[in-house]
Scaffold this motif. Structure first.
Motif, PDB file in Angstrom:
ATOM      1  N   GLU A  57       0.889  -1.104  -0.035  1.00 51.86           N
ATOM      2  CA  GLU A  57      -0.047  -0.122   0.077  1.00 51.86           C
ATOM      3  C   GLU A  57       0.820   1.318   0.014  1.00 51.86           C
ATOM      4  OE1 GLU A  57      -0.409  -2.647   2.045  1.00 51.86           O
ATOM      5  OE2 GLU A  57      -2.150  -3.300   1.370  1.00 51.86           O
ATOM      6  N   SER A  58       2.045   1.127   0.738  1.00 47.78           N
ATOM      7  CA  SER A  58       3.000   2.263   0.793  1.00 47.78           C
ATOM      8  C   SER A  58       3.424   2.661  -0.716  1.00 47.78           C
ATOM      9  CB  SER A  58       4.069   2.015   1.719  1.00 47.78           C
ATOM     10  OG  SER A  58       4.890   3.067   2.081  1.00 47.78           O
ATOM     11  N   VAL A  59       3.930   1.510  -1.290  1.00 47.46           N
ATOM     12  CA  VAL A  59       4.292   1.882  -2.531  1.00 47.46           C
ATOM     13  C   VAL A  59       3.305   2.284  -3.639  1.00 47.46           C
ATOM     14  CG1 VAL A  59       5.303   0.522  -4.567  1.00 47.46           C
ATOM     15  CG2 VAL A  59       6.101   0.101  -2.339  1.00 47.46           C
ATOM     16  N   ARG A  60       2.078   1.909  -3.436  1.00 46.00           N
ATOM     17  CA  ARG A  60       1.149   2.318  -4.392  1.00 46.00           C
ATOM     18  C   ARG A  60       0.771   3.773  -4.172  1.00 46.00           C
ATOM     19  NH1 ARG A  60      -1.751  -2.831  -4.053  1.00 46.00           N
ATOM     20  NH2 ARG A  60      -2.733  -2.523  -2.083  1.00 46.00           N
ATOM     21  N   GLU A  61       1.010   4.409  -2.710  1.00 48.34           N
ATOM     22  CA  GLU A  61       0.956   5.620  -2.481  1.00 48.34           C
ATOM     23  C   GLU A  61       2.172   6.517  -2.799  1.00 48.34           C
ATOM     24  OE1 GLU A  61      -0.753   7.275   1.753  1.00 48.34           O
ATOM     25  OE2 GLU A  61       1.711   7.465   1.873  1.00 48.34           O
ATOM     26  N   LEU A  62       3.005   5.715  -3.051  1.00 48.81           N
ATOM     27  CA  LEU A  62       4.404   6.339  -3.512  1.00 48.81           C
ATOM     28  C   LEU A  62       4.215   6.729  -4.944  1.00 48.81           C
ATOM     29  CD1 LEU A  62       7.358   7.303  -2.859  1.00 48.81           C
ATOM     30  CD2 LEU A  62       7.960   4.925  -4.014  1.00 48.81           C
ATOM     31  N   GLY A  63       3.388   5.729  -5.707  1.00 50.56           N
ATOM     32  CA  GLY A  63       3.045   6.034  -7.040  1.00 50.56           C
ATOM     33  C   GLY A  63       2.230   7.029  -7.234  1.00 50.56           C
ATOM     34  N   ASP A  64       1.199   7.482  -6.473  1.00 58.49           N
ATOM     35  CA  ASP A  64       0.363   8.819  -6.435  1.00 58.49           C
ATOM     36  C   ASP A  64       1.327   9.766  -6.300  1.00 58.49           C
ATOM     37  OD1 ASP A  64      -1.878   7.021  -6.952  1.00 58.49           O
ATOM     38  OD2 ASP A  64      -2.395   6.822  -4.781  1.00 58.49           O
ATOM     39  N   LEU A  65       2.076   9.721  -5.396  1.00 56.04           N
ATOM     40  CA  LEU A  65       2.974  10.896  -5.031  1.00 56.04           C
ATOM     41  C   LEU A  65       3.883  11.278  -6.330  1.00 56.04           C
ATOM     42  CD1 LEU A  65       4.333  10.072  -1.414  1.00 56.04           C
ATOM     43  CD2 LEU A  65       3.001  11.947  -2.062  1.00 56.04           C
ATOM     44  N   ALA A  66       4.206  10.158  -6.991  1.00 54.05           N
ATOM     45  CA  ALA A  66       5.106  10.494  -8.273  1.00 54.05           C
ATOM     46  C   ALA A  66       4.185  11.117  -9.207  1.00 54.05           C
ATOM     47  CB  ALA A  66       5.546   9.141  -8.621  1.00 54.05           C
ATOM     48  N   LYS A  67       3.042  10.501  -9.343  1.00 46.81           N
ATOM     49  CA  LYS A  67       2.011  11.213 -10.529  1.00 46.81           C
ATOM     50  C   LYS A  67       2.063  12.506 -10.035  1.00 46.81           C
ATOM     51  CE  LYS A  67      -0.015   6.639 -11.568  1.00 46.81           C
ATOM     52  NZ  LYS A  67      -0.990   5.834 -10.977  1.00 46.81           N
ATOM     53  N   THR A  68       1.638  12.800  -8.763  1.00 45.83           N
ATOM     54  CA  THR A  68       1.485  14.063  -8.348  1.00 45.83           C
ATOM     55  C   THR A  68       2.617  15.218  -8.835  1.00 45.83           C
ATOM     56  OG1 THR A  68      -0.040  13.554  -6.557  1.00 45.83           O
ATOM     57  CG2 THR A  68       0.813  15.838  -6.575  1.00 45.83           C
ATOM     58  N   ALA A  69       3.817  14.690  -8.683  1.00 42.72           N
ATOM     59  CA  ALA A  69       5.150  15.390  -9.037  1.00 42.72           C
ATOM     60  C   ALA A  69       4.985  15.409 -10.562  1.00 42.72           C
ATOM     61  CB  ALA A  69       6.155  14.769  -8.373  1.00 42.72           C
ATOM     62  N   GLY A  70       4.484  14.828 -11.162  1.00 41.82           N
ATOM     63  CA  GLY A  70       4.313  14.981 -12.871  1.00 41.82           C
ATOM     64  C   GLY A  70       5.330  13.911 -13.444  1.00 41.82           C
ATOM     65  N   ALA A  71       5.589  12.726 -12.589  1.00 38.90           N
ATOM     66  CA  ALA A  71       6.293  11.720 -13.340  1.00 38.90           C
ATOM     67  C   ALA A  71       5.355  10.563 -13.631  1.00 38.90           C
ATOM     68  CB  ALA A  71       7.053  11.245 -12.178  1.00 38.90           C
ATOM     69  N   SER A  72       5.895   9.762 -14.716  1.00 39.92           N
ATOM     70  CA  SER A  72       5.265   8.534 -15.174  1.00 39.92           C
ATOM     71  C   SER A  72       5.735   7.270 -14.424  1.00 39.92           C
ATOM     72  CB  SER A  72       5.240   8.276 -16.663  1.00 39.92           C
ATOM     73  OG  SER A  72       4.435   7.335 -17.183  1.00 39.92           O
ATOM     74  N   VAL A  73       4.753   6.631 -13.896  1.00 42.86           N
ATOM     75  CA  VAL A  73       5.369   5.241 -13.138  1.00 42.86           C
ATOM     76  C   VAL A  73       5.378   4.173 -14.496  1.00 42.86           C
ATOM     77  CG1 VAL A  73       5.203   3.415 -11.047  1.00 42.86           C
ATOM     78  CG2 VAL A  73       4.510   6.087 -10.820  1.00 42.86           C
ATOM     79  N   VAL A  74       6.373   3.454 -14.349  1.00 45.23           N
ATOM     80  CA  VAL A  74       6.560   2.403 -15.587  1.00 45.23           C
ATOM     81  C   VAL A  74       6.607   1.069 -14.705  1.00 45.23           C
ATOM     82  CG1 VAL A  74       7.321   3.990 -17.110  1.00 45.23           C
ATOM     83  CG2 VAL A  74       8.993   2.541 -15.777  1.00 45.23           C
TER      84      VAL A  74
END
Length: 420
Positions: free
Chosen positions: A28-45
């Motif tokens: 769940e923490s890593v999924r949340e990290l993905g949401d943070l990354a998207k908020t920062a403008g990154a694309s999670v691959v």
């Protein structure tokens, strides 16, 4: 002459986490990290989680996992990785050397989002202070030998001068930022002391990030504040007055959201903002009832409140986003005085929330029934100003009053001859 067009490149990142205990909240923490990354403008691959007893002290993940991440970087054409924990300077440097790509951690990512969303002078100062403290800890030279007196191979030349200059510039800037923040905090404390003198009551909206605090704030106050589903959309506190039942008024404050694994030094940097929760008379704990991680998020909020010293405040828990839930549920929060099922977007539960705030404020006051002679009518004005006047009935021998009043004016409201 042709105009050169600059485009912002979207970073392609791989998320990396370490699970130390089976069945913990790492996924769940890593999924949340993905949401943070998207908020920062990154694309999670892609995302990689390694199960191991302890985080590797040198490279965060083990050698085998590093090789796996290397392969993923090549296959996905990723530009960097983001680790789910705060990395030490050594871990960050070693990972950069091993992977030959940009390496970021959870703290750096949160700081980037904070920098994007800071609007007020205080918010910008806090963000820069947190960023400089983070960078200062990661300025690396050739180790402890560089700070010692004496000669030797590798200790001469201009290399360390540049490092020391960087350190000195950062220390100087940090000192200046601290002084500027102290001025802002003094101004904030002056406002708080004025509120205390006028006995103005304050309710603070607290909760996990992106649970709908700003949406509730906007619904209750009509204020034009940013309402966004992204994490940390609100960074600067906003305060507005609202009228409750009777003649009661209260100040409502919208605060920055909490998040799991928020490093202690970030809490320290934003302490003056988060202290709004400590100075509040009532905490309105907003929860995203549609989130599968609702219980975990509630636990994080209460842990952070205890760390700030605000764990003893009266709490109203609002289970928001009921419009996104199909089945009917009964919600409980054993730390709260009252639990309310609500939706900021449909208006459900908003009046019940205001009534609950009124009820708690009344519990903090003294109920009186008194008959004031007409020559003491001025005391009723004091009750009207400081308390909640329920009834004012003009009779032949005086003015009958029913009211809730704060303890501070109880003695001043007594009729001569009446027992206190």
């Amino acid at each position: 002459m042709e105009m050169t067009e600059f485009k912002e490149v979207t970073e392609r990142v791989i998320l990396v986490g370490v699970q130390q205990t089976a069945g913990d909240d790492t996924e769940e923490s890593v999924r949340e990290l993905g949401d943070l990354a998207k908020t920062a403008g990154a694309s999670v691959v892609s995302a990689v989680i390694q199960r191991r007893e302890n985080i590797h002290p040198g490279t965060y993940i083990g050698k085998g996992k590093i090789e796996e991440v290397k392969q993923l970087l090549w296959e996905t054409d990723a530009t960097g990785i983001i680790c789910d924990d705060e990395l030490s300077p050594a871990q960050m440097n070693n990972l950069q050397q091993e992977l030959d790509c940009k390496v970021m951690d959870r703290t750096l990512l949160i700081l980037d989002i904070f920098a994007r969303h800071a609007v007020s002078r205080e918010g910008k100062l806090q963000v820069e202070l947190a960023q400089l403290r983070y960078r200062a800890a990661r300025l690396t030279g050739l180790g402890n030998s560089l700070s010692r007196l004496g000669g030797g191979i590798g200790t001469r030349g201009p290399g360390e001068k540049k490092l020391e200059m960087d350190r000195r510039m950062i220390r100087t800037r940090i000192s200046r930022l601290k002084r500027e923040l102290e001025e802002v905090i003094r101004h904030r404390e002056l406002i708080r002391s004025q509120r205390r003198k006028t006995e103005q009551k304050i309710a603070a909206l607290v909760g996990y990030t992106s649970v709908g605090k700003s949406a509730i704030f906007r619904t209750l106050t009509g204020a034009d504040v940013l309402e966004d589903a992204k994490l940390f959309a609100t960074l600067d506190t906003t305060t507005r007055g609202i009228r409750l039942s009777g003649s009661q008024e209260i100040l409502l404050t919208d605060t920055v959201g909490f998040i799991r694994k928020l490093p202690h030094h970030l809490v320290e940097a934003f302490k003056s903002t988060l202290e709004e929760a400590c100075c509040a008379d009532i905490l309105i704990h907003v929860v995203d009832a549609s989130s599968p991680q609702m219980e975990t998020q509630m636990h994080v909020v209460y842990e952070t409140l205890n760390e700030l010293g605000a764990g003893d405040k009266p709490v109203i828990t609002v289970f928001n986003k009921q419009d996104l839930i199909e089945e009917h549920r009964t919600y409980r929060d054993f730390r709260a005085e009252k639990c309310i099922a609500a939706s900021a977007h449909t208006g459900q539960g908003m009046q019940e929330l205001l009534d609950s705030v009124s009820e708690i404020l009344r519990e903090q006051k003294i109920y009186i029934e008194r008959l004031y002679p007409y020559d003491m009518a001025g005391r009723i004005q004091l009750i009207r100003k400081k308390g909640e006047l329920l009834e004012e009935n003009y009779q032949e021998d005086g003015i009958f009053v029913r009211a809730y009043i704060p303890e501070s004016i109880y003695e001043a409201s007594i009729v001569p001859g009446e027992k206190a």
